[in-house]
Design an enzyme around this catalytic site. Structure first.
Site, PDB file in Angstrom:
ATOM      1  N   LYS A 116      41.863  39.703  47.137  1.00  0.00           N
ATOM      2  CA  LYS A 116      43.150  39.398  46.490  1.00  0.00           C
ATOM      3  C   LYS A 116      43.684  40.624  45.754  1.00  0.00           C
ATOM      4  O   LYS A 116      44.863  40.942  45.837  1.00  0.00           O
ATOM      5  CB  LYS A 116      43.015  38.256  45.470  1.00  0.00           C
ATOM      6  CG  LYS A 116      42.561  36.935  46.035  1.00  0.00           C
ATOM      7  CD  LYS A 116      42.681  35.815  45.002  1.00  0.00           C
ATOM      8  CE  LYS A 116      41.805  35.981  43.773  1.00  0.00           C
ATOM      9  NZ  LYS A 116      40.371  35.693  44.000  1.00  0.00           N
ATOM     10  N   ARG A 123      44.007  27.984  39.297  1.00  0.00           N
ATOM     11  CA  ARG A 123      42.633  27.885  39.757  1.00  0.00           C
ATOM     12  C   ARG A 123      42.131  26.450  39.710  1.00  0.00           C
ATOM     13  O   ARG A 123      41.004  26.194  40.108  1.00  0.00           O
ATOM     14  CB  ARG A 123      41.759  28.716  38.816  1.00  0.00           C
ATOM     15  CG  ARG A 123      41.047  29.892  39.461  1.00  0.00           C
ATOM     16  CD  ARG A 123      40.236  30.505  38.356  1.00  0.00           C
ATOM     17  NE  ARG A 123      39.319  31.537  38.732  1.00  0.00           N
ATOM     18  CZ  ARG A 123      39.628  32.814  38.907  1.00  0.00           C
ATOM     19  NH1 ARG A 123      40.881  33.210  38.851  1.00  0.00           N
ATOM     20  NH2 ARG A 123      38.683  33.688  39.157  1.00  0.00           N
ATOM     21  N   ARG A 160      31.045  46.261  44.383  1.00  0.00           N
ATOM     22  CA  ARG A 160      32.422  46.537  43.972  1.00  0.00           C
ATOM     23  C   ARG A 160      32.445  47.295  42.637  1.00  0.00           C
ATOM     24  O   ARG A 160      31.630  47.051  41.756  1.00  0.00           O
ATOM     25  CB  ARG A 160      33.135  45.188  43.843  1.00  0.00           C
ATOM     26  CG  ARG A 160      34.468  45.227  43.166  1.00  0.00           C
ATOM     27  CD  ARG A 160      35.232  43.988  43.476  1.00  0.00           C
ATOM     28  NE  ARG A 160      34.956  42.888  42.540  1.00  0.00           N
ATOM     29  CZ  ARG A 160      35.694  41.778  42.498  1.00  0.00           C
ATOM     30  NH1 ARG A 160      36.701  41.610  43.338  1.00  0.00           N
ATOM     31  NH2 ARG A 160      35.404  40.839  41.635  1.00  0.00           N
ATOM     32  N   ARG A 181      31.764  45.407  36.919  1.00  0.00           N
ATOM     33  CA  ARG A 181      32.046  44.292  36.007  1.00  0.00           C
ATOM     34  C   ARG A 181      30.791  43.478  35.731  1.00  0.00           C
ATOM     35  O   ARG A 181      30.005  43.214  36.612  1.00  0.00           O
ATOM     36  CB  ARG A 181      33.104  43.374  36.632  1.00  0.00           C
ATOM     37  CG  ARG A 181      34.500  43.731  36.233  1.00  0.00           C
ATOM     38  CD  ARG A 181      35.515  43.037  37.098  1.00  0.00           C
ATOM     39  NE  ARG A 181      35.279  41.588  37.218  1.00  0.00           N
ATOM     40  CZ  ARG A 181      36.041  40.785  37.966  1.00  0.00           C
ATOM     41  NH1 ARG A 181      37.056  41.274  38.644  1.00  0.00           N
ATOM     42  NH2 ARG A 181      35.785  39.503  38.040  1.00  0.00           N
ATOM     43  N   ARG A 218      30.241  31.859  40.098  1.00  0.00           N
ATOM     44  CA  ARG A 218      31.696  31.890  40.302  1.00  0.00           C
ATOM     45  C   ARG A 218      32.076  31.260  41.637  1.00  0.00           C
ATOM     46  O   ARG A 218      33.100  30.592  41.753  1.00  0.00           O
ATOM     47  CB  ARG A 218      32.209  33.332  40.209  1.00  0.00           C
ATOM     48  CG  ARG A 218      32.256  33.831  38.765  1.00  0.00           C
ATOM     49  CD  ARG A 218      32.248  35.346  38.687  1.00  0.00           C
ATOM     50  NE  ARG A 218      33.406  35.944  39.297  1.00  0.00           N
ATOM     51  CZ  ARG A 218      33.423  37.184  39.816  1.00  0.00           C
ATOM     52  NH1 ARG A 218      32.342  37.927  39.780  1.00  0.00           N
ATOM     53  NH2 ARG A 218      34.514  37.651  40.336  1.00  0.00           N
TER      54      ARG A 218
HETATM   55  P1  ADP Z   1      37.642  36.825  40.633  1.00  0.00           P
HETATM   56  O1  ADP Z   1      37.184  38.169  41.083  1.00  0.00           O
HETATM   57  O2  ADP Z   1      36.580  35.798  40.502  1.00  0.00           O
HETATM   58  O3  ADP Z   1      38.851  36.343  41.346  1.00  0.00           O
HETATM   59  P2  ADP Z   1      39.098  37.091  38.160  1.00  0.00           P
HETATM   60  O4  ADP Z   1      39.194  38.479  37.733  1.00  0.00           O
HETATM   61  O5  ADP Z   1      40.268  36.429  38.774  1.00  0.00           O
HETATM   62  O6  ADP Z   1      37.849  37.023  39.118  1.00  0.00           O
HETATM   63  O7  ADP Z   1      38.614  36.176  36.935  1.00  0.00           O
HETATM   64  C1  ADP Z   1      37.515  36.506  36.127  1.00  0.00           C
HETATM   65  C2  ADP Z   1      37.184  35.368  35.189  1.00  0.00           C
HETATM   66  O8  ADP Z   1      38.317  35.074  34.353  1.00  0.00           O
HETATM   67  C3  ADP Z   1      36.860  34.045  35.874  1.00  0.00           C
HETATM   68  O9  ADP Z   1      35.504  33.968  36.255  1.00  0.00           O
HETATM   69  C4  ADP Z   1      37.213  33.039  34.770  1.00  0.00           C
HETATM   70  O10 ADP Z   1      36.224  32.990  33.786  1.00  0.00           O
HETATM   71  C5  ADP Z   1      38.438  33.668  34.123  1.00  0.00           C
HETATM   72  N1  ADP Z   1      39.718  33.213  34.733  1.00  0.00           N
HETATM   73  C6  ADP Z   1      40.596  33.983  35.427  1.00  0.00           C
HETATM   74  N2  ADP Z   1      41.670  33.270  35.815  1.00  0.00           N
HETATM   75  C7  ADP Z   1      41.475  32.004  35.363  1.00  0.00           C
HETATM   76  C8  ADP Z   1      42.207  30.797  35.439  1.00  0.00           C
HETATM   77  N3  ADP Z   1      43.395  30.738  36.096  1.00  0.00           N
HETATM   78  N4  ADP Z   1      41.693  29.691  34.845  1.00  0.00           N
HETATM   79  C9  ADP Z   1      40.521  29.732  34.201  1.00  0.00           C
HETATM   80  N5  ADP Z   1      39.759  30.835  34.093  1.00  0.00           N
HETATM   81  C10 ADP Z   1      40.219  31.972  34.654  1.00  0.00           C
END
Ligand code: ADP
Ligand code: ZN
Length: 217
Positions: free
Chosen positions: A13, A88, A127, A160, A171
């Site tokens: 993404k 989400r 990553r 990260r 996750r």
């Molecule tokens: P990923 O690589 O899993 O897509 P993100 O960078 O989008 O990771 O998100 C990292 C963390 O931030 C998630 O594991 C969650 O804890 C939190 N998070 C991000 N977006 C949301 C959301 N829309 N609702 C709830 N938690 C979120």
């Protein structure tokens, strides 16, 4: 164009977002990036959400929604935006739907990144992310020219905390349970574009662009 990118962690993404920002000038709203910035700033809010980020669980909706809707009011969103990592949960999707109805906006496309879990885990643990501009690298197939330094801005690359295998598995579990239902939700609204993300980011980008070229977003 207003689009949502839905897919499990590590599906690409962020990489597609990079292309959309550069080539279409869209605003990029990544809730993950916003939350990590808050945590890094050690604000009160940052402290409240840190625990969720570190465990790989979702930040509760009441801490997510206002941040996103405030962000969508910023002037750079007028020319279109990418929502990356939001919504989400079905509750978030419904809140977004009401926001659009209230503001007279509509979504153009929801890109669904299909990818197998094992490909993902492998990708995520290799990553690296730029600590300054959030550009995404991978030590096994998209390494920066200089080790640990961002090609774009010279920032330091980081692994990260939540990109370690145990948190990644958590996750993924959260993704399958809470986020996957969005796929049917948007398919029923006729907004879904299915992408095969096992193919790698260049092909994903080509498929996305060939889809939107046929439309008048
Ligand atoms: P990923 O690589 O899993 O897509 P993100 O960078 O989008 O990771 O998100 C990292 C963390 O931030 C998630 O594991 C969650 O804890 C939190 N998070 C991000 N977006 C949301 C959301 N829309 N609702 C709830 N938690 C979120
Ligand atoms: Zn950078």
């Amino acid at each position: 164009m207003r689009c949502i990118l839905v897919g499990p962690p590590g599906c690409g993404k962020g990489t597609l977002s990079g292309s959309l920002i550069k080539e279409l000038g869209l605003a990029h709203i990544s809730t993950g990036d916003i939350f990590r910035a808050h945590r890094a700033s050690q604000s009160e809010f940052g402290k409240r959400i840190a625990m969720y980020l570190d465990k790989g669980s979702l930040v509760p909706d009441e801490l997510v929604l206002d941040i996103v809707f405030d962000r969508l009011e910023q002037p750079d969103c007028e020319k279109g935006f990418i929502l990356d990592g939001f919504p989400r949960t079905l509750a978030q999707a419904e809140a977004l739907q009401s926001y659009f109805e209230k503001t007279g906006k509509a979504l153009d496309v929801v890109a669904n990144f299909n990818i197998t879990d094992d490909v993902l885990v492998q990708r995520i643990i290799t990553r690296r992310i730029c600590s300054k501009c959030n550009a995404v690298y991978n030590v096994s197939y998209h390494a920066p020219k200089q080790e640990n330094i961002c090609d774009e801005c010279g920032g330091e690359l980081i692994h990260r905390r939540d990109d370690h295998e145990d948190v990644v598995r958590e996750r993924l579990k959260v993704y399958h349970a809470s986020t996957e239902p969005l796929i049917d939700y948007y398919r029923k609204k006729n907004l879904l574009l299915d992408l095969n993300a096992d193919q790698g980011s260049e092909q994903v980008k080509a498929d996305f662009f060939s889809y939107i070229r046929g439309k008048n977003f």
